[in-house]
Design an enzyme around this catalytic site. Structure first.
Site, PDB file in Angstrom:
ATOM      1  N   HIS A  68      41.901 121.663 -17.213  1.00  0.00           N
ATOM      2  CA  HIS A  68      43.575 121.563 -16.476  1.00  0.00           C
ATOM      3  C   HIS A  68      42.697 121.331 -15.379  1.00  0.00           C
ATOM      4  O   HIS A  68      43.854 120.876 -13.765  1.00  0.00           O
ATOM      5  CB  HIS A  68      43.145 123.618 -15.944  1.00  0.00           C
ATOM      6  CG  HIS A  68      43.371 124.170 -14.933  1.00  0.00           C
ATOM      7  ND1 HIS A  68      44.597 124.756 -14.729  1.00  0.00           N
ATOM      8  CD2 HIS A  68      43.096 124.372 -13.785  1.00  0.00           C
ATOM      9  CE1 HIS A  68      45.022 124.991 -14.053  1.00  0.00           C
ATOM     10  NE2 HIS A  68      44.059 125.073 -13.227  1.00  0.00           N
ATOM     11  N   GLU A  69      41.536 121.242 -14.743  1.00  0.00           N
ATOM     12  CA  GLU A  69      40.944 119.814 -13.557  1.00  0.00           C
ATOM     13  C   GLU A  69      41.386 119.132 -13.342  1.00  0.00           C
ATOM     14  O   GLU A  69      42.403 118.197 -11.949  1.00  0.00           O
ATOM     15  CB  GLU A  69      40.055 120.207 -13.778  1.00  0.00           C
ATOM     16  CG  GLU A  69      39.056 121.669 -13.921  1.00  0.00           C
ATOM     17  CD  GLU A  69      39.650 122.321 -12.224  1.00  0.00           C
ATOM     18  OE1 GLU A  69      39.816 122.311 -11.405  1.00  0.00           O
ATOM     19  OE2 GLU A  69      40.101 123.824 -12.384  1.00  0.00           O
ATOM     20  N   HIS A 121      44.707 118.685 -12.173  1.00  0.00           N
ATOM     21  CA  HIS A 121      45.018 118.589 -10.734  1.00  0.00           C
ATOM     22  C   HIS A 121      45.065 117.501 -10.067  1.00  0.00           C
ATOM     23  O   HIS A 121      45.111 117.272  -8.451  1.00  0.00           O
ATOM     24  CB  HIS A 121      44.130 119.525 -10.603  1.00  0.00           C
ATOM     25  CG  HIS A 121      44.703 121.168 -10.170  1.00  0.00           C
ATOM     26  ND1 HIS A 121      46.201 121.582  -9.753  1.00  0.00           N
ATOM     27  CD2 HIS A 121      43.393 122.168 -10.772  1.00  0.00           C
ATOM     28  CE1 HIS A 121      45.785 122.836 -10.183  1.00  0.00           C
ATOM     29  NE2 HIS A 121      44.975 123.081 -10.023  1.00  0.00           N
ATOM     30  N   GLU A 138      49.426 125.609  -9.498  1.00  0.00           N
ATOM     31  CA  GLU A 138      48.719 125.987 -10.228  1.00  0.00           C
ATOM     32  C   GLU A 138      49.131 125.800 -11.704  1.00  0.00           C
ATOM     33  O   GLU A 138      48.026 126.013 -13.242  1.00  0.00           O
ATOM     34  CB  GLU A 138      47.896 127.275 -10.420  1.00  0.00           C
ATOM     35  CG  GLU A 138      47.095 127.507  -8.948  1.00  0.00           C
ATOM     36  CD  GLU A 138      45.971 126.718  -9.911  1.00  0.00           C
ATOM     37  OE1 GLU A 138      45.551 126.430 -11.364  1.00  0.00           O
ATOM     38  OE2 GLU A 138      45.365 125.852  -9.374  1.00  0.00           O
TER      39      GLU A 138
END
Length: 310
Positions: free
Chosen positions: A176-177, A180, A245
């Site tokens: 997930h990071e 980003h 997100e």
């Protein structure tokens, strides 16, 4: 016109018009069940990118309108110059991260398994440079942050997250990071924050001028727009954050292929922060409160991941 019709449980037929009346080009597309999750993820990410573009465009248009109210064409130019995106800055120094967060840089020999997970995820994301990993000494907290962009990034993980998450769950958090970072979301949100500040300053300038000169009903209408502009910009910025997100979740699913671990990680975070598990829903069920969130509700994120997994 383009016509679309189902021709079976897993097939679609497209009828494309030709230059001859009444004659169509028939195209048959096999959408087997193994392809449907990939197609849904692709459509989901396309919609997210369009929503992000609309949010930025809306903020830019709002800034231009405020600038025009303040000073006509010259006002638009000055406002847009102040709200222009800044180029990516240099990678954040470890001393800065320690000063801001109190986090220390981890070395690969300390947690080789963690760095192997990161290398695997970054390889799938096609990042040319691995982010640095920092540990925040907070054993009672579970959280993760990403800083920087593809050319220089850092991921901060709390000690509590490293202790309480399983290996697969940590892989999902890292994915997930990394999403980003790959998507340059930190820069995108910085741009949105710059636009928001420019809108605030421009609207305040316009309201000050309006107070000095007064005016008729037309001026009062323009003043009302100037007063509402910062709030509208904030709502657009929050909408952009929620969209990024959801896109990071979809990208993490693409990078790991493990929706169970992603859902389990989100469930652990929800239970840690609010004390109960997330109830999966595809659409938000908290009404207008959703507009004030910087992140989608965990239940919405879980529901979206489940819809993309099958």
């Amino acid at each position: 016109m383009l016509r679309l019709s189902p021709s079976g449980a897993t097939n679609l037929e497209l009828y494309l018009p030709t230059d001859r009346p009444g004659i169509f080009l028939r195209c048959r597309i096999d959408t087997g069940s193994h392809d449907m999750p990939r197609l849904r993820r692709s459509a989901h990410q396309t919609a997210n990118h369009q929503s992000s573009a609309l949010a930025i465009a809306g903020m830019t248009l709002l800034l231009a309108m405020c600038g025009w109210i303040v000073g006509g064409t010259e006002g638009v130019h000055r406002a847009m110059t102040g709200g222009a995106p800044r180029p990516n800055g240099p990678a954040i120094a470890r001393e800065t991260i320690f000063r801001w967060f109190g986090a220390r840089l981890l070395r690969p020999d300390e947690l080789p398994g963690l760095f192997n997970l990161l290398a695997d995820v970054c390889g799938r994301a096609q990042l040319s440079r691995l982010p640095d990993i920092y540990c925040l000494p907070a054993p009672g907290d579970m959280n993760a942050y990403a800083l920087g962009g593809p050319e220089g990034a850092a991921i901060i993980l709390t000690e509590g997250l490293l202790r309480r998450m399983t290996r697969d769950e940590i892989a999902g958090i890292l994915a997930h990071e990394v999403a980003h970072i790959r998507n340059n979301d930190i820069w995108t949100m910085s741009w949105a924050a710059t636009l928001h500040r420019a809108i605030e300053w421009t609207s305040l300038t316009g309201l000050a001028l309006h107070a000095q000169h007064g005016g008729g009903s037309n001026n009062r209408s323009l003043a009302a727009l100037l007063r509402a502009a910062p709030s509208i910009a904030e709502l657009l910025r929050l909408a952009l954050s929620r969209t990024r997100e959801l896109d990071a979740d979809a990208t993490a699913l693409e990078l790991t292929g493990d929706w169970q671990a992603l859902v389990a990680a989100l469930d652990k975070l929800e239970r840690h922060h609010v004390g109960f598990s997330a109830r999966p829903v595809v659409a938000a069920d908290d009404g207008t409160m959703r507009l004030l969130r910087s992140h989608p509700a965990t239940s919405e994120r879980v529901g979206t991941l489940l819809s993309l997994a099958y």
